[in-house]
Design a protein around this motif. Structure first.
Motif, PDB file in Angstrom:
ATOM      1  N   MET A   1       0.817  -1.210   0.000  1.00  0.00           N
ATOM      2  CA  MET A   1       0.000   0.000   0.000  1.00  0.00           C
ATOM      3  C   MET A   1       0.854   1.265   0.000  1.00  0.00           C
ATOM      4  O   MET A   1       1.970   1.284   0.528  1.00  0.00           O
ATOM      5  N   GLY A   2       0.309   2.319  -0.585  1.00  0.00           N
ATOM      6  CA  GLY A   2       0.975   3.618  -0.638  1.00  0.00           C
ATOM      7  C   GLY A   2       0.168   4.661   0.115  1.00  0.00           C
ATOM      8  O   GLY A   2      -0.686   4.341   0.942  1.00  0.00           O
ATOM      9  N   GLY A   3       0.435   5.941  -0.185  1.00  0.00           N
ATOM     10  CA  GLY A   3      -0.300   7.024   0.461  1.00  0.00           C
ATOM     11  C   GLY A   3       0.297   7.434   1.779  1.00  0.00           C
ATOM     12  O   GLY A   3       1.459   7.157   2.093  1.00  0.00           O
ATOM     13  N   LEU A   4      -0.511   8.104   2.605  1.00  0.00           N
ATOM     14  CA  LEU A   4      -0.058   8.631   3.881  1.00  0.00           C
ATOM     15  C   LEU A   4       0.268   7.508   4.862  1.00  0.00           C
ATOM     16  O   LEU A   4      -0.374   6.449   4.861  1.00  0.00           O
ATOM     17  N   THR A   5       1.263   7.770   5.713  1.00  0.00           N
ATOM     18  CA  THR A   5       1.586   6.815   6.766  1.00  0.00           C
ATOM     19  C   THR A   5       0.506   6.866   7.838  1.00  0.00           C
ATOM     20  O   THR A   5       0.082   7.945   8.265  1.00  0.00           O
ATOM     21  N   ALA A   6       0.051   5.710   8.276  1.00  0.00           N
ATOM     22  CA  ALA A   6      -0.989   5.642   9.300  1.00  0.00           C
ATOM     23  C   ALA A   6      -0.448   6.125  10.640  1.00  0.00           C
ATOM     24  O   ALA A   6       0.752   6.014  10.915  1.00  0.00           O
ATOM     25  N   PRO A   7      -1.309   6.672  11.508  1.00  0.00           N
ATOM     26  CA  PRO A   7      -0.864   7.099  12.843  1.00  0.00           C
ATOM     27  C   PRO A   7      -0.226   5.940  13.611  1.00  0.00           C
ATOM     28  O   PRO A   7      -0.488   4.768  13.317  1.00  0.00           O
ATOM     29  N   MET A   8       0.579   6.263  14.594  1.00  0.00           N
ATOM     30  CA  MET A   8       1.259   5.231  15.368  1.00  0.00           C
ATOM     31  C   MET A   8       0.269   4.263  16.002  1.00  0.00           C
ATOM     32  O   MET A   8       0.518   3.053  16.062  1.00  0.00           O
ATOM     33  N   ALA A   9      -0.868   4.792  16.478  1.00  0.00           N
ATOM     34  CA  ALA A   9      -1.866   3.927  17.113  1.00  0.00           C
ATOM     35  C   ALA A   9      -2.482   2.948  16.126  1.00  0.00           C
ATOM     36  O   ALA A   9      -3.074   1.947  16.528  1.00  0.00           O
ATOM     37  N   TRP A  10      -2.355   3.236  14.819  1.00  0.00           N
ATOM     38  CA  TRP A  10      -2.928   2.371  13.795  1.00  0.00           C
ATOM     39  C   TRP A  10      -1.927   1.335  13.282  1.00  0.00           C
ATOM     40  O   TRP A  10      -2.292   0.465  12.501  1.00  0.00           O
ATOM     41  N   GLN A  11      -0.684   1.444  13.683  1.00  0.00           N
ATOM     42  CA  GLN A  11       0.309   0.468  13.248  1.00  0.00           C
ATOM     43  C   GLN A  11       0.007  -0.889  13.896  1.00  0.00           C
ATOM     44  O   GLN A  11      -0.584  -0.947  14.977  1.00  0.00           O
TER      45      GLN A  11
ATOM     46  N   THR B   1       5.575  -0.807   7.441  1.00  0.00           N
ATOM     47  CA  THR B   1       4.945   0.451   7.836  1.00  0.00           C
ATOM     48  C   THR B   1       3.542   0.495   7.248  1.00  0.00           C
ATOM     49  O   THR B   1       3.368   0.379   6.022  1.00  0.00           O
ATOM     50  N   TYR B   2       2.564   0.658   8.107  1.00  0.00           N
ATOM     51  CA  TYR B   2       1.170   0.674   7.649  1.00  0.00           C
ATOM     52  C   TYR B   2       0.876   2.027   6.991  1.00  0.00           C
ATOM     53  O   TYR B   2       1.097   3.084   7.589  1.00  0.00           O
ATOM     54  N   LYS B   3       0.378   1.970   5.769  1.00  0.00           N
ATOM     55  CA  LYS B   3      -0.030   3.176   5.043  1.00  0.00           C
ATOM     56  C   LYS B   3      -1.545   3.209   4.930  1.00  0.00           C
ATOM     57  O   LYS B   3      -2.218   2.165   4.889  1.00  0.00           O
ATOM     58  N   ILE B   4      -2.091   4.400   4.860  1.00  0.00           N
ATOM     59  CA  ILE B   4      -3.539   4.556   4.764  1.00  0.00           C
ATOM     60  C   ILE B   4      -4.012   4.378   3.330  1.00  0.00           C
ATOM     61  O   ILE B   4      -5.095   3.866   3.074  1.00  0.00           O
ATOM     62  N   GLY B   5      -3.190   4.764   2.358  1.00  0.00           N
ATOM     63  CA  GLY B   5      -3.649   4.787   0.982  1.00  0.00           C
ATOM     64  C   GLY B   5      -4.176   6.169   0.646  1.00  0.00           C
ATOM     65  O   GLY B   5      -3.837   7.151   1.323  1.00  0.00           O
ATOM     66  N   PRO B   6      -5.028   6.322  -0.363  1.00  0.00           N
ATOM     67  CA  PRO B   6      -5.560   5.244  -1.190  1.00  0.00           C
ATOM     68  C   PRO B   6      -4.535   4.699  -2.197  1.00  0.00           C
ATOM     69  O   PRO B   6      -3.608   5.401  -2.583  1.00  0.00           O
ATOM     70  N   GLY B   7      -4.737   3.451  -2.572  1.00  0.00           N
ATOM     71  CA  GLY B   7      -3.938   2.865  -3.633  1.00  0.00           C
ATOM     72  C   GLY B   7      -2.688   2.167  -3.147  1.00  0.00           C
ATOM     73  O   GLY B   7      -2.457   1.983  -1.948  1.00  0.00           O
ATOM     74  N   PHE B   8      -1.855   1.794  -4.142  1.00  0.00           N
ATOM     75  CA  PHE B   8      -0.656   0.988  -3.896  1.00  0.00           C
ATOM     76  C   PHE B   8       0.591   1.701  -4.370  1.00  0.00           C
ATOM     77  O   PHE B   8       0.527   2.737  -5.048  1.00  0.00           O
ATOM     78  N   ILE B   9       1.735   1.136  -3.986  1.00  0.00           N
ATOM     79  CA  ILE B   9       3.020   1.686  -4.434  1.00  0.00           C
ATOM     80  C   ILE B   9       3.113   1.620  -5.945  1.00  0.00           C
ATOM     81  O   ILE B   9       3.585   2.556  -6.598  1.00  0.00           O
ATOM     82  N   THR B  10       2.684   0.519  -6.512  1.00  0.00           N
ATOM     83  CA  THR B  10       2.694   0.352  -7.977  1.00  0.00           C
ATOM     84  C   THR B  10       1.575   1.184  -8.575  1.00  0.00           C
ATOM     85  O   THR B  10       0.395   0.945  -8.281  1.00  0.00           O
ATOM     86  N   PRO B  11       1.871   2.157  -9.401  1.00  0.00           N
ATOM     87  CA  PRO B  11       0.825   3.012  -9.991  1.00  0.00           C
ATOM     88  C   PRO B  11      -0.197   2.179 -10.771  1.00  0.00           C
ATOM     89  O   PRO B  11       0.159   1.261 -11.501  1.00  0.00           O
ATOM     90  N   GLY B  12      -1.453   2.528 -10.593  1.00  0.00           N
ATOM     91  CA  GLY B  12      -2.508   1.876 -11.352  1.00  0.00           C
ATOM     92  C   GLY B  12      -2.972   0.537 -10.804  1.00  0.00           C
ATOM     93  O   GLY B  12      -3.943  -0.036 -11.283  1.00  0.00           O
ATOM     94  N   ARG B  13      -2.292   0.001  -9.797  1.00  0.00           N
ATOM     95  CA  ARG B  13      -2.708  -1.305  -9.250  1.00  0.00           C
ATOM     96  C   ARG B  13      -4.002  -1.120  -8.438  1.00  0.00           C
ATOM     97  O   ARG B  13      -4.184  -0.137  -7.731  1.00  0.00           O
ATOM     98  N   LYS B  14      -4.889  -2.095  -8.562  1.00  0.00           N
ATOM     99  CA  LYS B  14      -6.172  -2.058  -7.859  1.00  0.00           C
ATOM    100  C   LYS B  14      -6.357  -3.315  -7.018  1.00  0.00           C
ATOM    101  O   LYS B  14      -5.693  -4.332  -7.221  1.00  0.00           O
ATOM    102  N   LEU B  15      -7.275  -3.211  -6.068  1.00  0.00           N
ATOM    103  CA  LEU B  15      -7.671  -4.383  -5.288  1.00  0.00           C
ATOM    104  C   LEU B  15      -8.971  -4.913  -5.875  1.00  0.00           C
ATOM    105  O   LEU B  15      -9.944  -4.171  -6.054  1.00  0.00           O
ATOM    106  N   GLY B  16      -8.985  -6.213  -6.158  1.00  0.00           N
ATOM    107  CA  GLY B  16     -10.201  -6.845  -6.662  1.00  0.00           C
ATOM    108  C   GLY B  16     -10.886  -7.657  -5.568  1.00  0.00           C
ATOM    109  O   GLY B  16     -10.222  -8.316  -4.762  1.00  0.00           O
ATOM    110  N   LEU B  17     -12.198  -7.605  -5.522  1.00  0.00           N
ATOM    111  CA  LEU B  17     -12.981  -8.359  -4.543  1.00  0.00           C
ATOM    112  C   LEU B  17     -14.142  -9.021  -5.269  1.00  0.00           C
ATOM    113  O   LEU B  17     -15.000  -8.347  -5.846  1.00  0.00           O
TER     114      LEU B  17
END
Length: 818
Positions: free
Chosen positions: A382-392, A398-414
């Motif tokens: 995951m990419g985007g902002l780093t999550a707060p310490m309490a969210w690690q 390192t937990y990131k909030i997002g949105p999205g991933f490090i790889t540009p254009g990658r999506k999550l499928g469900l």
């Protein structure tokens, strides 16, 4: 000489006949002189009467008082031995019996007619003392019988409403009939249940910009013991009642998925609308996470267990330890309500009205659980902002909030494939009828359906319940014992799909249960570890739990060697109450099993007990096992199972046999007082800034404490020889819990009606009680002005309701109508 003797004999005979005739005339006509002679005796002082009572056996006195007028009792007491009295009672003609019934007070007659026929009273054999009943239980519980039952019950997957459920239900029915239960009933309910497709497992994927799949989740839990666990009857991982849909989008990490977590993201300008949210579970109900995600416009939800809780510090997982397997997910139900979703708050019977599926309270977005090995693949990318310490969390990333991933254009499928089906689920209800108060019910219950094989949850609980019933019925058959009150055994269907079986039953018989059920004793999982006994209960059950645990021998040989001879001793040492040193901790009763309908909707004091692991193990892991193996040394000889079963049986007998119900008023009073103080600490400063006050609430708490003290003192002087006095005292005790039931429910949760012990929506305040007050003010400053004003209005209304309920409970104890 012979003539004189004959003359003398004839003369004496005539005199004797004359005396008999005179006696009969006096007894029948009662002339004035006879009444004058009788009057002083009818007006004896209570001291004289007490002296006579002391000279009779208590059994003769009680029988004589019920079956003779006071004049006859006095004459019998003076002129007959207790043996002669008993012989006359047995040989009375039906006409005399009818005459006695007519002369009884209407209250006594009504009480006898409700509780026993005269034939039942005559046939009743003397019951053993409570000590002998408990000794019988402790001697007779057999761990090998529990093991045998558990192996059969967990031999194949048995999900609610599926092909094998009726077979297991009828097996329980037949077992109880063979044991000699007074009555056994197989109770069907036609309900709507959601299942995943075996041939099309649900899938979570990472999808590259070129639409190629970079990674795909497993969809099934890996077999952990033998290949038999990969049964064709087992379902793939899924949450019941999810929407079937194939979606893809950006992913956002939302911590525990609580309302304040979504509000935090909103305050940081992060919008989850149109995104798939990834959340940890543990801190709030799964259905609430899904509801929160829907409210903020999320596209779908993926839930996982974080290793920070379920596999901390790199500890190995099962089968090398008791920690959650890395591929295991917490499958369950995503529906917002319990019971049949087409008949909310009403029993699911053929003649009942039902709503359309489109109008049911069902999720509108797809939901899927995954294991933490799969979650690691997502979080680490995951990419985007780093999550707060309490969210690690517990991943080495390192937990990131997002949105999205490090790889540009990658999506999550469900991709979720589930289907709804109308099916039949079964409860099995068995009863041992009470001898004196058959219309008062001590209820013991356990659910029968499992997520997979269910060796731990729930089959070991079903096996334990069958052993409780066997031992008590053997006691009845061998000694003539019969409980004072009825003991009702309940084997619930489809608990894993939203507490369906128990919810439908408590809805169908709500009026009867609210007035007559004494207590509900639940066991989901007798053993999830062997570290210590654990209990979650209503505060009313505190002392009886302590007493029962103190009567059962310790199954841990090392603890016995250390001088801790009972279950209570180890419990007090290893799970102490922080506020009461030397006393075990009683956990707050939540709403995760079949006690919910009893405790939180009807106000019937409830408990759930088990043997558990130490604090550093946070999840039972063997639910999917075919049977408890010896590979993990939890309970190789089923001795911990047996200890738990003994406690369960002792508890049932304690409530079924006691004249005065063993409910702890002062423990409840202390609990409420302490909880009120916690409320003051949590929200007192917020309330002080408004025109509201908590003073009246505090006054009601004080009134309840004083009323509890008063009644506790009076209970010591209840005339236990007077059945009406006993019934009056017990009715007060039974009404305490019901006084806290608000038919409107607590704010935002109409399915929780108990204003004191309803669990919190999240763990921020972690109050033990009155969570309806604290929930509505949680993180209130994060909301806009309009929402804040709405919440304060809701708070004011609920504060008024809580104050009224606590004050009403005090009036119940005092019998006040003014």
């Amino acid at each position: 000489m012979n003539g004189k003797r004959i003359t003398t004999i004839v003369f004496c005979s005539v005199i004797l006949v004359a005396c008999v005739v005179a006696a009969i005339s006096i007894a029948t006509l009662k002339p004035a002189w006879f009444s004058q002679w009788l009057q002083p005796h009818e007006n004896q002082t209570s001291a004289d009467l007490l002296d006579e009572q002391r000279n009779q056996t208590s059994a003769d006195l009680l029988d004589g008082q019920r079956n003779q007028t006071s004049a006859e009792l006095l004459d019998d007491q003076r002129n007959q031995t207790s043996a002669e009295l008993l012989d006359e009672q047995r040989n009375q003609t039906s006409a005399e019996s009818l005459d006695e019934q007519r002369n009884q007070t209407s209250a006594e007659l009504l009480d006898e007619q409700r509780n026993q026929t005269s034939a039942e009273l005559l046939d009743e054999q003397p019951a053993p003392s409570p000590y002998s009943v408990e000794e019988f239980i402790l001697d007779e519980v057999d761990p090998e019988i529990i093991r045998s039952h558990n192996r059969y019950l967990s031999s194949n997957p048995t999900g609610g409403g599926r092909e094998g459920e009726r077979g297991k239900a009828t097996w329980v029915q037949k077992t109880w009939e063979e044991q000699g239960m007074d009555g056994v009933h197989l109770v069907p309910y036609n309900v709507l249940i959601s299942y995943p497709k075996r041939d099309t497992p649900n899938v979570v994927r990472l999808i590259n910009p070129n639409r190629q799949v970079a990674w795909s989740a497993q969809g099934w839990i890996k077999p952990l013991y033998t290949q038999k666990e990969f049964s064709p009857d087992a379902f793939p991982d899924a949450d019941a009642y999810s929407v079937s849909r194939d979606i893809k989008g950006d992913v956002i990490y939302v911590h525990f998925g609580r309302m304040q977590d979504f509000e935090f993201l909103k305050s940081r300008g992060i919008d989850v609308k149109g995104k798939i949210v990834l959340t940890r579970y543990r801190e709030t109900f799964k259905a609430d996470i899904v509801s929160n995600a829907e409210r903020f416009g999320a596209l779908g939800v993926v839930l996982y267990p974080d290793p920070e809780i379920y596999g901390p510090n790199g500890i190995q997982s099962y089968p090398d330890s008791l920690h959650l397997p890395i591929s295991a997910s917490s499958v369950g139900s995503a529906q917002l309500t319990d019971g049949d979703i087409l008949k909310p708050l009403l029993q699911s019977v053929d003649h009942g009205q039902h709503i359309q599926v489109s109008k049911a309270w069902l999720p509108t977005i797809p939901v899927q659980p995954i294991g933490y090995d799969d979650a690691m693949k997502i979080i680490s990318q995951m990419g985007g902002l780093t999550a707060p310490m309490a969210w690690q969390g517990g991943f080495n990333a390192t937990y990131k909030i997002g949105p999205g991933f490090i790889t540009p254009g990658r999506k999550l499928g469900l991709e979720v494939h589930v289907y709804l089906v109308q099916t039949t689920t079964y409860n099995v209800i068995g009863v041992i009828e009470g001898s004196e108060e058959p219309d008062r019910y001590v209820i013991a219950g356990n659910h029968r359906d499992a997520k997979l094989f269910g060796a731990i949850n729930p089959s070991s609980g079903t096996a334990a319940m069958l052993e409780v019933s066997r031992v008590l019925l053997d006691l009845k058959n061998e000694t003539g014992w019969r409980p004072r009150r009825s003991i009702v055994f309940c084997s619930w269907g489809s608990e894993e799909y939203g507490l369906i079986g128990s919810t439908e039953w408590t809805e169908e018989f709500a009026k009867l249960l609210a007035g007559r059920a004494v207590v509900y004793l639940n066991v989901d999982t007798p053993i999830e570890g062997n570290y210590t006994f654990r209990a979650a209960s209503s505060p009313l059950l505190a002392q009886v739990l302590f007493d029962a645990a103190g009567k059962v021998p310790n199954p841990d040989e090392d603890e016995i060697t250390a001088g801790r001879l009972t279950v209570y001793d180890t419990w007090a040492l290893r799970q102490p109450d922080d506020n009461h040193p030397g006393t075990p901790r009683l956990h707050q009763i939540d709403a995760e099993s079949d006690y919910k309908g009893f405790q939180h909707k009807l106000g019937i004091p409830s408990l759930d007990i088990c043997y558990t692991h130490s604090r550093d193990v946070n999840e039972r892991t063997l639910n999917q096992r075919t049977a408890v193996s010896k590979d993990v040394d939890i309970d190789e000889d089923f001795e911990f199972h047996a200890a738990l079963t003994k406690i369960w049986a002792v508890l049932a007998v304690s409530f079924a046999d006691a004249q005065l119900l063993p409910l702890s008023l002062m423990a409840y009073s202390s609990y409420i007082t302490s909880a009120y103080q916690e409320v003051i600490l949590a929200i007192g400063k917020h309330v002080a800034k408004t025109n509201l006050t908590l003073a009246h609430f505090g006054e009601a708490v004080l009134e309840f404490r004083q009323a509890a003290e008063e009644l506790t003192e009076k209970l010591a002087f209840v005339d236990t020889d007077n059945p009406l006095a006993v019934r009056r005292a017990n009715d007060k005790l039974m009404m305490v819990e019901q006084a806290f039931i608000d038919p409107h429910g607590i704010p935002g949760r109409t399915d929780f009606n108990h204003v004191v012990v309803a669990p919190p929506m999240s763990s921020t305040f972690s109050n033990k009680a009155f969570n309806g007050l604290t929930d509505v003010l949680e993180d209130i400053n994060m909301f806009d002005q309009e929402e804040q004003e709405r919440r304060w209005e809701v708070f004011a209304q609920h504060l008024k309701a809580v104050t009224y309920m606590v004050d009403s409970a005090a009036k119940v104890l005092r019998n006040d109508l003014w």
